[in-house]
Design an enzyme around this catalytic site. Sequence first.
Site, PDB file in Angstrom:
ATOM      1  N   ASP A 122      -2.133  10.013  10.812  1.00  0.00           N
ATOM      2  CA  ASP A 122      -2.548  11.257  10.170  1.00  0.00           C
ATOM      3  C   ASP A 122      -4.069  11.629  10.141  1.00  0.00           C
ATOM      4  O   ASP A 122      -4.283  12.425   9.480  1.00  0.00           O
ATOM      5  CB  ASP A 122      -2.175  11.040   8.526  1.00  0.00           C
ATOM      6  CG  ASP A 122      -2.781   9.807   7.842  1.00  0.00           C
ATOM      7  OD1 ASP A 122      -3.086   9.038   8.424  1.00  0.00           O
ATOM      8  OD2 ASP A 122      -2.656   9.789   6.514  1.00  0.00           O
ATOM      9  N   SER A 153       0.694   6.922   7.614  1.00  0.00           N
ATOM     10  CA  SER A 153      -0.577   6.615   8.175  1.00  0.00           C
ATOM     11  C   SER A 153      -0.553   6.020   9.659  1.00  0.00           C
ATOM     12  O   SER A 153      -0.097   6.607  10.503  1.00  0.00           O
ATOM     13  CB  SER A 153      -1.470   5.945   7.307  1.00  0.00           C
ATOM     14  OG  SER A 153      -2.606   5.770   7.708  1.00  0.00           O
ATOM     15  N   HIS A 154      -1.112   4.701   9.622  1.00  0.00           N
ATOM     16  CA  HIS A 154      -1.203   4.105  10.782  1.00  0.00           C
ATOM     17  C   HIS A 154       0.191   3.316  11.323  1.00  0.00           C
ATOM     18  O   HIS A 154       0.081   2.657  12.319  1.00  0.00           O
ATOM     19  CB  HIS A 154      -2.484   3.107  10.762  1.00  0.00           C
ATOM     20  CG  HIS A 154      -2.171   2.145   9.554  1.00  0.00           C
ATOM     21  ND1 HIS A 154      -2.561   2.502   8.220  1.00  0.00           N
ATOM     22  CD2 HIS A 154      -1.849   0.889   9.612  1.00  0.00           C
ATOM     23  CE1 HIS A 154      -2.124   1.539   7.626  1.00  0.00           C
ATOM     24  NE2 HIS A 154      -2.061   0.574   8.228  1.00  0.00           N
ATOM     25  N   LYS A 176     -10.974   9.969   3.732  1.00  0.00           N
ATOM     26  CA  LYS A 176     -11.460   9.547   5.075  1.00  0.00           C
ATOM     27  C   LYS A 176     -10.998  10.618   6.193  1.00  0.00           C
ATOM     28  O   LYS A 176     -10.109  11.115   6.104  1.00  0.00           O
ATOM     29  CB  LYS A 176     -11.131   8.223   5.259  1.00  0.00           C
ATOM     30  CG  LYS A 176      -9.805   7.611   5.618  1.00  0.00           C
ATOM     31  CD  LYS A 176      -9.573   6.237   5.566  1.00  0.00           C
ATOM     32  CE  LYS A 176      -8.320   5.744   5.654  1.00  0.00           C
ATOM     33  NZ  LYS A 176      -7.511   5.548   4.671  1.00  0.00           N
ATOM     34  N   ASP A 184      -6.893  10.055   9.255  1.00  0.00           N
ATOM     35  CA  ASP A 184      -8.003   9.721   8.565  1.00  0.00           C
ATOM     36  C   ASP A 184      -8.974   8.494   9.240  1.00  0.00           C
ATOM     37  O   ASP A 184      -9.767   8.346   8.675  1.00  0.00           O
ATOM     38  CB  ASP A 184      -7.638   9.630   7.264  1.00  0.00           C
ATOM     39  CG  ASP A 184      -6.394   8.561   6.999  1.00  0.00           C
ATOM     40  OD1 ASP A 184      -6.114   7.957   8.099  1.00  0.00           O
ATOM     41  OD2 ASP A 184      -5.917   8.608   5.796  1.00  0.00           O
ATOM     42  N   ARG A 185      -8.440   7.499   9.845  1.00  0.00           N
ATOM     43  CA  ARG A 185      -9.106   6.610  10.398  1.00  0.00           C
ATOM     44  C   ARG A 185      -9.869   6.895  11.739  1.00  0.00           C
ATOM     45  O   ARG A 185      -9.085   7.544  12.725  1.00  0.00           O
ATOM     46  CB  ARG A 185      -8.043   5.475  10.489  1.00  0.00           C
ATOM     47  CG  ARG A 185      -7.342   5.032   9.441  1.00  0.00           C
ATOM     48  CD  ARG A 185      -6.303   3.533   9.697  1.00  0.00           C
ATOM     49  NE  ARG A 185      -5.814   3.203   8.426  1.00  0.00           N
ATOM     50  CZ  ARG A 185      -5.665   1.896   8.196  1.00  0.00           C
ATOM     51  NH1 ARG A 185      -5.773   0.989   9.039  1.00  0.00           N
ATOM     52  NH2 ARG A 185      -5.162   1.604   7.123  1.00  0.00           N
ATOM     53  N   SER A 194     -11.229  -0.977   6.954  1.00  0.00           N
ATOM     54  CA  SER A 194      -9.764  -0.520   7.711  1.00  0.00           C
ATOM     55  C   SER A 194      -9.932   0.674   8.669  1.00  0.00           C
ATOM     56  O   SER A 194      -9.080   1.396   8.551  1.00  0.00           O
ATOM     57  CB  SER A 194      -8.873  -0.485   6.709  1.00  0.00           C
ATOM     58  OG  SER A 194      -9.137   0.459   5.626  1.00  0.00           O
ATOM     59  N   ASP A 198      -5.947   7.553  13.736  1.00  0.00           N
ATOM     60  CA  ASP A 198      -4.373   7.303  13.383  1.00  0.00           C
ATOM     61  C   ASP A 198      -3.363   8.120  13.252  1.00  0.00           C
ATOM     62  O   ASP A 198      -3.852   9.175  13.702  1.00  0.00           O
ATOM     63  CB  ASP A 198      -4.712   6.277  12.407  1.00  0.00           C
ATOM     64  CG  ASP A 198      -5.007   6.983  10.823  1.00  0.00           C
ATOM     65  OD1 ASP A 198      -5.471   8.127  11.195  1.00  0.00           O
ATOM     66  OD2 ASP A 198      -4.295   6.549   9.933  1.00  0.00           O
ATOM     67  N   THR A 224      -9.970  -1.651  -2.739  1.00  0.00           N
ATOM     68  CA  THR A 224      -9.529  -1.064  -1.521  1.00  0.00           C
ATOM     69  C   THR A 224      -8.491   0.414  -1.693  1.00  0.00           C
ATOM     70  O   THR A 224      -7.801   0.191  -2.746  1.00  0.00           O
ATOM     71  CB  THR A 224      -8.703  -2.062  -0.486  1.00  0.00           C
ATOM     72  OG1 THR A 224      -9.387  -3.237  -0.127  1.00  0.00           O
ATOM     73  CG2 THR A 224      -7.940  -1.403   0.536  1.00  0.00           C
TER      74      THR A 224
HETATM   75  C1  G16 Z   1      -5.029   3.211   3.225  1.00  0.00           C
HETATM   76  C2  G16 Z   1      -6.166   3.576   2.184  1.00  0.00           C
HETATM   77  C3  G16 Z   1      -7.303   2.786   2.430  1.00  0.00           C
HETATM   78  C4  G16 Z   1      -7.114   1.361   2.473  1.00  0.00           C
HETATM   79  C5  G16 Z   1      -5.983   1.040   3.856  1.00  0.00           C
HETATM   80  C6  G16 Z   1      -5.591  -0.144   3.754  1.00  0.00           C
HETATM   81  O1  G16 Z   1      -5.345   3.815   4.330  1.00  0.00           O
HETATM   82  O2  G16 Z   1      -6.156   4.799   1.977  1.00  0.00           O
HETATM   83  O3  G16 Z   1      -8.148   2.984   1.538  1.00  0.00           O
HETATM   84  O4  G16 Z   1      -8.187   0.569   3.288  1.00  0.00           O
HETATM   85  O5  G16 Z   1      -4.903   1.837   3.387  1.00  0.00           O
HETATM   86  O6  G16 Z   1      -4.917  -0.836   2.654  1.00  0.00           O
HETATM   87  P1  G16 Z   1      -4.061  -2.206   2.620  1.00  0.00           P
HETATM   88  O7  G16 Z   1      -5.240  -3.236   3.007  1.00  0.00           O
HETATM   89  O8  G16 Z   1      -3.849  -2.293   1.239  1.00  0.00           O
HETATM   90  O9  G16 Z   1      -3.135  -2.049   3.680  1.00  0.00           O
HETATM   91  P2  G16 Z   1      -4.264   4.606   5.285  1.00  0.00           P
HETATM   92  O10 G16 Z   1      -5.023   5.113   6.519  1.00  0.00           O
HETATM   93  O11 G16 Z   1      -3.388   3.532   5.629  1.00  0.00           O
HETATM   94  O12 G16 Z   1      -3.896   5.680   4.549  1.00  0.00           O
END
Ligand code: G16
Length: 539
Positions: free
Chosen positions: A278, A112-113, A375, A280-281, A364, A276, A343
């Site tokens: 991948d 992801s990010h 997302k 989704d953000r 987030s 981000d 979350t």
């Molecule tokens: C993932 C989840 C999100 C979550 C985020 C942050 O996003 O899909 O639902 O809000 O992680 O999670 P944490 O606060 O546990 O670090 P992504 O974009 O990283 O796949």
Amino acid sequence: MIKTIATTPYTDQKMGTAGLRRKSKVVTQPNYIENFMQSIFNVIGELKGKTFVVGGDGRYYNDVAIQKIIKMAAANGISRLIIGQNGFISTPAGSNIILKNKADGGFILSASHNPGGINGDFGIKYSNHTGGQIPSSISDKIYQETLKIKEYKICDVADIDLSKLGRQEVCGMQIDVIDPVKDYVEMMEGIFDFAAIKALFAKGFTMRFDAMNAVTGPYALKIFEEILGAPKGSVVNYKPLPDFGGLHPDPNMVYAKELVNFMFSDKAADFGAANDGDGDRNMILGKKFFVTPSDSLAILTDHFNLIPAYKNGIYGVAKSAATSTAVEKVAKAHNIGYYEVPTGWKYFVNLMDSKRITFCGEESFGTGSSHIREKDGIWAVLFWLNIIAATGKSVEEITTEFWQKYGRSYYVRFDFEGVDTEVADKMMADLEAKLPSLAGQTFEGFKVSEAGAFVYNDPVDHSSTKNGLIVRFTDGSRIVYRLSGTGSSGATIRVYLERYSKDDLKNDPLKMLTEIFKIAMSISEIPERTGKHQADVVT
Ligand code: G16
């Protein structure tokens, strides 16, 4: 050609908030990917006749891991894989491909990010037939399987060429290499008023979209520049690179610095956005103006009737508990369903499948709708562009009018990173034990109305999940504490602060939250316990 190879378990393959995330150097250990994938296949059981989608954000080791997954999928009897050309698929596009093809699930290779490269992170997000990531009940089973894995199956063939579109066969399994952008673009055209957005750009409207050298570059070039006519050069950092060109592809005020500096300069475009790793953000910016993700969710929801796909009404809206309560006021005003979940996007899936909600979002930098079960960064950007095209107003005007209508929820998140796991766990446990006794007490002029763990009871599958701790104050202010589930080493303590004001609309969020921050630190003892007197990241 099918070989059975002996292996020994790794003990650290438990999935977090969104799949497995580890340092690249951990994932590249012998049999690490093989153990994890075989454990998933073992838990699924019967694989004959099943179809899965495979792709990733192009980060370091994607190419190697995809080849392993293809050869293992074939050896385990999977019938068909749908793979993005050159191994690329964004997370939202992957969800769409699963749903469109009625596939049994999919694997998106991404952390992801989190930064990429040999010194960065790698990850695997595993979705099922819903197009959303598997529930914890299944990931727990997979973790148990990883602890006892003894062997894996792999087909001993040369690497498969993923550069050409079309069908091929590997060890009796069908592979379809597809254009990862095409279906996604069609879906977006079916949701938004592309003609209105095109007319907006034709009038001279300017935007800058920062793909952060990650997967959304090709999607953004096609949609914003080619189809909608945004000026050439509107999409920057559009070439996906294995290490994201050294960028930390997290679209927020700290890591999307290049875009933020540009949008806060005198040369700023009318509209700015970033996605981000991948895809989704999303982060939304106006000229010298930042929209918090919590406000963005509330604003999009308030304007649903401007979007062709939603204009006849929406079911409801959901947010994670840590996200600000701004959208709750919108849900009340429109008399639609409202839900608060832990979350993790996976918690929205049941609500979407049961038609309880249409929109959902998180602090987030995640926003999305039931068009898919993840997302969707570009969806959020198009939603904003559609609102701007329909109203003729700027990002700042739209947001300010929203505050005038509903009041403003000042919101800031503080992250304390690299904390010793035991220290973080103990801090949370002690705080949970102490919180109920705080009800009725006043700190810095703020009176606690209730305090304790956030517990979510899913109305569809009736599972119960505890996630984070919440302190609520009588004026609507809140403190939420959580441990991140997406890091790859150590613990990150997240502290989310919120304060509502009906008429003080143009103040500085950090100033508005000074007292709440003091309270948050003193009741949790974070500085004393972690040695950190300041957060590492403030967003
Ligand atoms: C993932 C989840 C999100 C979550 C985020 C942050 O996003 O899909 O639902 O809000 O992680 O999670 P944490 O606060 O546990 O670090 P992504 O974009 O990283 O796949």
